[in-house]
Design an enzyme around this catalytic site. Structure first.
Site, PDB file in Angstrom:
ATOM      1  CB  SER A 260      -0.960  -0.040   1.197  1.00 33.20           C
ATOM      2  OG  SER A 260      -1.884   1.016   1.161  1.00 33.20           O
TER       3      SER A 260
ATOM      4  CG  HIS B 223      -5.977  -0.657  -0.851  1.00 32.22           C
ATOM      5  ND1 HIS B 223      -5.163   0.017  -1.744  1.00 32.22           N
ATOM      6  CD2 HIS B 223      -5.341  -0.629   0.349  1.00 32.22           C
ATOM      7  CE1 HIS B 223      -4.073   0.423  -1.092  1.00 32.22           C
ATOM      8  NE2 HIS B 223      -4.158   0.055   0.166  1.00 32.22           N
TER       9      HIS B 223
END
Length: 379
Positions: free
Chosen positions: A158, A275
């Site tokens: 991430s 996400h």
């Protein structure tokens, strides 16, 4: 690899604050021209060795055990007191000084003293993890310089993907700080628009996680939740994924876990459904900010969370990185791509640089043999 960066990426962008620039400044007292050439040639050979099939090589192969791979963690790994042990390294202290100059506030103080509520705020947590991870590289450079010189690939989870791009000289350090500020602010704004949550989910071979998420999403819709979502946000390791979506959707899954044959769900300490499409409003401001940065081709392989494949060039970063905000992190797929090799071929040394030990622990579950040569450089 510092030497290789200077030669392969010269001239650098005027005014850009690259990792190689500030890191090499901290160590330049011992750098010689002959060493620059030797290290650059060796590193280029390492990259060539990895990019060509073994049977097509006309020169002696470099032992993969002599190469290294870097992994960088993401948000959620921060803790009060992080980076304290790194301050004995001048390069690490300089990194925080540079960050403070750019950000106009004392990020190191927040890392060291908190309070926890302040550190855990998205706008501080993401910056703290990125800067601490880069500072951890300075410890690695001091204690095991060969790991830096022979690094051929990097990946980050991430937020950690941005750290990896800074390390690979694709993204200037000062620009990355501003970019992460925009990213964090935009993601927090998206969280405020729709209450979301994430949960680590363990399941068995008889579990249909996709169907469970679809049922949860439909339940939200029936209850009047506007534009609900529930789906996989992170692919971690076999039979473990992170599910994210509206709070109501996760509550439904938790209450009906047994009927869906879900073995365990554990909420993550985050403020939203990262996400997933619930972050869509964060994409535009991040993309706009990214377009103002003059990106460079990475000098080592950097793997994208979106598809688990290496970035091909700077333009690929521009198109792919914004997608990461709303797409699942394909970490398990990334690890397979990074460590896939023929039987009998050794694995590189892996270094997780940053707070926590989570990425090495995940590697153990995805590729136990590769994890045997893994190390933590904890921020």
């Amino acid at each position: 690899m510092l030497a290789a960066r200077r030669l392969l990426r010269s001239p650098r962008i005027t005014g850009a604050l690259s990792w190689s620039r500030w890191s090499s400044d901290a160590a330049k007292a011992t750098t010689e021209t002959s060493a620059l050439l030797q290290n650059a040639e060796k590193r280029q050979q390492l990259l060539n060795e990895l990019s060509e099939p073994l049977e097509q090589k006309g020169r002696p192969a470099i032992d993969p055990k002599e190469t290294s791979v870097m992994l960088f963690p993401g948000q959620g790994t921060q803790y009060v007191g992080m980076a304290k042990d790194l301050l004995r390294f001048p390069g690490a202290r300089r990194i925080f000084e540079l960050a403070n100059e750019v950000l106009k506030y004392d990020l190191l103080k927040i890392c060291l003293e908190g309070p926890r509520e302040k550190l855990n705020r998205t706008e501080h947590a993401q910056l703290a993890v990125m800067v601490s991870s880069l500072a951890a590289l300075e410890q690695l450079r001091e204690e095991r310089p060969k790991a830096i010189e022979t690094c051929v690939a990097a990946a980050g989870f991430s937020l950690g993907e941005i750290t990896a791009l800074v390390y690979a000289d694709a993204l200037p350090f000062d620009k990355a700080l501003r970019l992460v500020q925009v990213r964090a602010t935009a993601m927090q704004a998206a969280c405020d628009q729709a209450a979301g949550a994430m949960a680590m989910t363990l399941y068995g071979p008889d579990t249909n996680l996709g169907e469970a998420c679809a049922r949860a999403q439909q339940w939200c819709l029936d209850k009047g939740v506007e534009s609900p979502y529930c789906g996989i946000a992170n692919y971690m390791y076999p039979h473990c994924k992170v599910v994210a979506g509206n709070v109501e959707a996760l509550e439904f899954l938790e209450q009906n876990a047994k009927s869906f044959k879900i073995r365990r769900m554990k909420r993550l300490a985050v403020s939203g459904a990262f996400h997933t499409p619930l972050m869509q409003s964060a994409v535009e401001p991040f993309t706009k900010a990214l377009k103002t940065v003059r990106l460079q081709d990475p000098v080592i392989r950097v793997y994208s969370n979106v598809d688990g494949k290496p970035y091909r060039h700077a333009k690929h970063i521009l198109t792919q990185l914004p997608k990461q905000i709303v797409r699942p992190v394909k970490w398990e797929q990334t690890l397979h791509e990074m460590y896939e090799r023929k039987q009998g071929v050794d694995f590189p040394r892996t270094f997780e640089c940053g707070p926590g030990k989570g990425l090495v622990q995940v590697l153990e579950k995805v590729n136990a043999k590769a994890a045997q040569s893994s190390f933590n450089v904890i921020a």
